[in-house]
Write an enzyme that holds these catalytic residues in place. Structure first.
Site, PDB file in Angstrom:
ATOM      1  N   SER A  71     -14.464 -30.886  61.057  1.00 33.18           N
ATOM      2  CA  SER A  71     -15.230 -32.092  61.324  1.00 33.18           C
ATOM      3  C   SER A  71     -15.558 -32.228  62.791  1.00 33.18           C
ATOM      4  CB  SER A  71     -14.441 -33.319  60.874  1.00 33.18           C
ATOM      5  OG  SER A  71     -13.291 -33.415  61.696  1.00 33.18           O
ATOM      6  N   LYS A  72     -16.539 -33.043  63.038  1.00 32.29           N
ATOM      7  CA  LYS A  72     -17.047 -33.286  64.378  1.00 32.29           C
ATOM      8  C   LYS A  72     -15.991 -33.922  65.275  1.00 32.29           C
ATOM      9  CE  LYS A  72     -21.695 -34.494  65.758  1.00 32.29           C
ATOM     10  NZ  LYS A  72     -22.916 -35.105  65.326  1.00 32.29           N
ATOM     11  N   ARG A  73     -15.099 -34.655  64.644  1.00 36.39           N
ATOM     12  CA  ARG A  73     -14.098 -35.376  65.424  1.00 36.39           C
ATOM     13  C   ARG A  73     -13.279 -34.438  66.312  1.00 36.39           C
ATOM     14  NH1 ARG A  73     -10.657 -37.407  61.737  1.00 36.39           N
ATOM     15  NH2 ARG A  73     -12.237 -37.161  60.134  1.00 36.39           N
ATOM     16  N   GLN A  74     -13.155 -33.181  65.867  1.00 38.79           N
ATOM     17  CA  GLN A  74     -12.321 -32.254  66.636  1.00 38.79           C
ATOM     18  C   GLN A  74     -13.148 -31.340  67.537  1.00 38.79           C
ATOM     19  OE1 GLN A  74      -8.850 -30.980  64.900  1.00 38.79           O
ATOM     20  NE2 GLN A  74      -8.702 -32.716  63.542  1.00 38.79           N
ATOM     21  N   GLY A  75     -14.405 -31.667  67.735  1.00 42.50           N
ATOM     22  CA  GLY A  75     -15.250 -30.850  68.608  1.00 42.50           C
ATOM     23  C   GLY A  75     -16.572 -30.536  67.943  1.00 42.50           C
TER      24      GLY A  75
END
Ligand code: GLU
Length: 478
Positions: A251-255
């Site tokens: 996911s985007k949350r991790q980069g």
């Protein structure tokens, strides 16, 4: 003849998962001397994202994944945009209606919503309740002719076991009771993904459908459609999920997850291709760096795993560093130029800039890191020495002796270059009797102002006499 395809929907920018699907399809087609197609699945008109189509094509090109057929490329099986094939889907929907494998459904959105709510309340899986499934054909036709809105649904057989074979997974069986009467043609006359994908894969003579695991639930519906049409299905390979390090779905949350973001941050295309290839595919030995040619040669479905593979950003950085190190001076300059252009140092002489690039080459993890190197080299950093360890070291009497000797030795020098710096240092050692760490570290700290960094000799060469003397004066003024 092997024919594979990458069939993205232009609903967003190319994601690393999409890049992998495209890459594996491309590798296999190239290896088998087959064809690789690009098809745009743009039938979901509500989810179209402006610019997505261009991004998908540009990113594939950047990665060196070139389609043999596709929009803008041509080919014998076009058009390759589904929105331009509506008539083909309508014709095929009619075949299914005629054969009794599909039926018109007139249920309103409100009714469907109500059914869903009731099923939910009873703890049932929500699915179409078959309200229009057994409507007499004539009654259906009359309602269509009267202009009533309708969709076309596929008739899933009752209580039948459907066997699914996959090149990566074991055989799986599913009971048809778990499958919904899928909508094939929507009220706007556009097909759903399921209808269009099967018709197109067949008409475009696709031999291997390679796609992400998230399409597994659609697999039985597709197999049924092949059967209803009387077509031989292609082979299927569903690729494992790509995961974050905590094993949740990437996911985007991790980069970053979009290929464009990785490109902007300064990952080389060869890094991305190599790294992505190893997400799911395992070469079976310790080799980690693969060129596209090597991947084409060695790729196989037998070596693609079933379980999710972790997107390890540290490994990606390591790999990018390896590829940056391998660049020739010209390649390095070309790769770094766009990152230099946006800095205040863009106007420095190309000669000095190129030298900086070469000095920084081995320490760059991402191309954008060159911006830090440039400020390190070109900014007047006199007052930025803040590391207490360095300051304390530079304040030592022995360090000051070295620095003062440097000023004396360079005062009358015409120029200071990487080539005569060693000679100067030898002189200082002779005069002061100081050597080793105590001789070199004061110079390194004073000139580079960091504990570890680029080669001191080369840096002295870029700075030249005046700037080096200035840096040493700053250090003596602490
Ligand atoms: N259009 C689908 C997607 O967006 C394609 C899935 C498939 O390859 O069948 O990924």
């Amino acid at each position: 003849m092997v024919r594979t395809r990458f069939a993205p929907s232009p609903t967003g920018y190319l994601h690393v998962g999409g890049l992998r699907t495209a890459l594996f399809s491309f590798l296999y087609a190239r290896q088998q001397q087959g064809s690789f197609l690009f098809r745009l699945e743009d039938t979901d008109r509500n989810r179209l994202v402006e610019g997505a189509e261009e991004d998908l094509i540009a990113m594939l090109k950047w990665a060196g994944i070139t389609p043999d057929e596709g929009p803008g490329v041509g080919g014998d099986y076009g058009p390759y945009k589904q929105s331009e094939r509506l008539e083909i889907y309508a014709r095929h929907a009619q075949i299914l209606l005629d054969k009794g494998h599909a039926y018109p459904c007139f249920c309103s959105a409100e009714r469907l919503e109500q059914v869903k709510t009731e099923q939910k309340a009873q703890g049932l899986i929500s699915r179409y309740d078959g309200h229009c499934r057994n409507l007499p054909r004539d009654a259906g036709l009359t309602r269509i002719e009267s202009g009533e809105p309708y969709v076309i649904r596929m008739k899933i057989p009752e209580n039948e076991t459907i066997l699914m074979e996959d090149l990566i997974r074991d055989k799986v069986a599913i009971n048809s009771e778990q499958i919904d009467d899928q909508v094939l043609i929507k009220t706007d006359r556009f097909p759903t993904y399921h209808m269009a994908v099967v018709v197109d894969d067949h008409l475009m003579r696709i031999t291997h459908v390679i796609r992400g695991e998230e399409w597994l639930p659609s697999f039985p519906k597709h197999l049924l459609l092949y059967r209803y049409f009387g077509w031989e299905p292609p082979q299927f390979a569903h690729l494992p999920l790509i995961l974050n390090t905590d094993r949740s779905k990437l996911s985007k949350r991790q980069g970053s997850v979009s290929v464009e973001d990785f490109r902007k941050e300064g990952y080389l295309s060869q890094t991305m291709v190599n790294f992505i290839a190893l997400l799911g595919w395992n070469p079976g030995d310790a080799q980690e760096l693969f060129s596209m040619e090597q991947l084409i040669e060695r790729f196989s479905f037998e070596r693609v795993g079933k379980s999710g593979s972790v997107f390890d950003r540290e490994k990606l950085n390591w790999m990018n560093q390896q590829y940056i190190k391998k660049l020739s001076p010209e390649e390095l300059w070309d790769a770094l130029a766009p990152y230099i252009q946006t800095t205040p140092f863009a106007g420095e002489s190309p000669d000095r800039l190129k030298k900086v690039c070469q000095i920084a080459q081995n320490s760059l993890t991402q191309l954008k890191d060159i911006q830090n190197s440039l400020s390190l080299f070109f900014e007047d950093r006199g007052s930025t020495l803040s590391d207490p360890v360095l300051i304390e070291f530079l304040k030592k009497e022995e360090s000051r002796v070295v620095l003062k000797a440097f000023l004396e030795q360079t005062e009358t020098l015409e120029t200071l270059e990487d080539s005569n710096f060693a000679e100067v240092m030898k002189q200082i050692q002779k005069i002061t009797g100081i050597k080793g760490k105590n001789l070199w570290l004061p110079m390194r700290y004073a000139i580079t102002q960091v504990e570890q960094g680029p080669d001191l000799h080369l840096m002295v060469g870029v700075y030249g006499k005046n700037k080096c003397r200035k840096m040493v004066e700053y250090a003596l003024g602490l």
